[in-house]
Write a protein that holds these residues in place. Sequence first.
Motif, mmCIF file in Angstrom:
data_model
loop_
_atom_site.group_PDB
_atom_site.id
_atom_site.type_symbol
_atom_site.label_atom_id
_atom_site.label_comp_id
_atom_site.label_asym_id
_atom_site.label_seq_id
_atom_site.Cartn_x
_atom_site.Cartn_y
_atom_site.Cartn_z
ATOM 1 N N ILE A 1 -5.293 -2.183 -13.581
ATOM 2 C CA ILE A 1 -3.904 -2.338 -13.116
ATOM 3 C C ILE A 1 -3.632 -3.826 -12.835
ATOM 4 C CG2 ILE A 1 -2.280 -1.841 -11.222
ATOM 5 C CD1 ILE A 1 -3.646 0.918 -10.904
ATOM 6 N N VAL B 1 -2.804 -6.295 -15.573
ATOM 7 C CA VAL B 1 -1.441 -6.383 -16.126
ATOM 8 C C VAL B 1 -0.362 -6.693 -15.076
ATOM 9 C CG1 VAL B 1 -1.846 -4.890 -18.130
ATOM 10 C CG2 VAL B 1 -1.064 -3.854 -16.037
ATOM 11 N N THR B 2 -0.690 -6.489 -13.781
ATOM 12 C CA THR B 2 0.377 -6.694 -12.781
ATOM 13 C C THR B 2 0.196 -7.970 -11.961
ATOM 14 O OG1 THR B 2 -0.851 -5.416 -11.136
ATOM 15 C CG2 THR B 2 0.778 -4.202 -12.450
ATOM 16 N N SER B 3 -1.008 -8.552 -11.977
ATOM 17 C CA SER B 3 -1.261 -9.699 -11.096
ATOM 18 C C SER B 3 -1.043 -11.022 -11.844
ATOM 19 C CB SER B 3 -2.689 -9.617 -10.562
ATOM 20 O OG SER B 3 -2.889 -10.573 -9.560
ATOM 21 N N ASP B 4 -1.432 -12.114 -11.215
ATOM 22 C CA ASP B 4 -1.350 -13.422 -11.883
ATOM 23 C C ASP B 4 -2.686 -14.143 -11.732
ATOM 24 O OD1 ASP B 4 -1.147 -15.362 -9.420
ATOM 25 O OD2 ASP B 4 0.162 -13.656 -9.021
ATOM 26 N N VAL C 1 -4.953 1.801 -18.117
ATOM 27 C CA VAL C 1 -3.513 1.526 -18.117
ATOM 28 C C VAL C 1 -2.934 1.710 -19.522
ATOM 29 C CG1 VAL C 1 -1.756 -0.259 -17.741
ATOM 30 C CG2 VAL C 1 -3.635 -0.021 -16.127
ATOM 31 N N LEU D 1 0.846 2.870 -15.940
ATOM 32 C CA LEU D 1 0.619 2.378 -14.571
ATOM 33 C C LEU D 1 0.758 3.463 -13.499
ATOM 34 C CD1 LEU D 1 2.343 -1.140 -14.463
ATOM 35 C CD2 LEU D 1 -0.049 -0.602 -13.977
ATOM 36 N N ASP D 2 1.813 4.288 -13.608
ATOM 37 C CA ASP D 2 2.061 5.271 -12.541
ATOM 38 C C ASP D 2 0.916 6.271 -12.426
ATOM 39 O OD1 ASP D 2 4.364 4.049 -11.925
ATOM 40 O OD2 ASP D 2 5.683 5.466 -12.983
ATOM 41 N N ARG E 1 -2.107 4.671 -10.859
ATOM 42 C CA ARG E 1 -2.009 4.539 -9.387
ATOM 43 C C ARG E 1 -2.320 5.883 -8.728
ATOM 44 N NH1 ARG E 1 2.726 0.813 -10.450
ATOM 45 N NH2 ARG E 1 1.827 -1.253 -10.124
ATOM 46 N N ASN F 1 -5.654 -6.990 -3.858
ATOM 47 C CA ASN F 1 -4.804 -7.684 -4.840
ATOM 48 C C ASN F 1 -5.610 -8.718 -5.632
ATOM 49 O OD1 ASN F 1 -5.204 -9.653 -2.992
ATOM 50 N ND2 ASN F 1 -3.036 -10.154 -2.670
#
Length: 290
Positions: free
Chosen positions: A219, A222-225, A245, A250-251, A254, A289
């Motif tokens: 996850i 693809v969602t972080s930096d 993913v 994504l959903d 999670r 995170n």
Amino acid sequence: MKKDVSSIEAALRQYLPQRDDYIRTVVDSMEYSLMAGGKRIRPMLALAFSKLCGGSEEAVMPFACAVEMIHTYSLIHDDLPCMDNDDTRRGKPTNHKVFGEAAALLGGDGLLTLAFETLVCEQARRLNGAEKCAEAVSVLAKCAGAVGMIGGQIIDLESEGKQADHEILRIMDKKKTGALINAACQMGCISAGASEEQRKAAEQYAYHIGIAFQIVDDILDVTSDETTLGKPIGSDAENHKSTYVSLLGLDECRKISAELTEKAINALGTFEGDISELVNFAHYLLHRNQ
Ligand code: GRG
């Protein structure tokens, strides 16, 4: 957790070999990656299971550090041009970017072998006894080897560019990510002299947080930096790798990672001691995170 990280890092530093002019480069390479930060999840799990089963922190520390050495070696090798060819790790240039490919390879090898030296060091033998040290060697070797982490890595490499199904991902992640997490939990139990039933419960906890951990990793990819994560993002897609993913979205990911975390926590029901640290840890891994 911060207190545990400090004592783990002090111990890790103390187990590094003495430097002399002849071997300086390889010890520098080992130290660079081993002391580069990282969440120290695996050694913390060893400490937490030892505590839960009534063990001593001093006795389990060599086991905890050994698993972190194996983990760090795997990251160094995984970043090499012949593997994922990554430029950053733990927020710093990767080992081969600083020391060159040959010294990075040897730095990784140095950490792999240092792990086993540490498992049977004087402190480990004095505080755990030879039998528990031998059991720890056996568990860590198996989990890090061809039926464990290395096996997961070969499945990963051979799956590149192919559409892997859910079953293959589960087997790959159980080996690549889950095996070392299980080794950490098991070695905490071994040091504390836990029962077979407790070791089975620890294995269940490790299995479920291991898969959840990998799904969260997918996850974050693809969602972080890159700054938050300390390593490049989007690398799975770039390397044409199937992930949870890409397979489930994504959903769903999670939802599944939250369910796995609950299953991990339920496995702790067998223990009589205070499980709150390991419950909080499972939640921390789910909501991390980085
Ligand atoms: C021996 C080449 C070789 C590879 C073994 C473990 C592994 C296979 C490769 C490492 C790369 C990777 C993506 C492993 C999956 C497990 C994982 C998400 C590792 C990252 O662990 P964290 O998040 O890292 O605990 P830090 O930096 O916090 O220690």
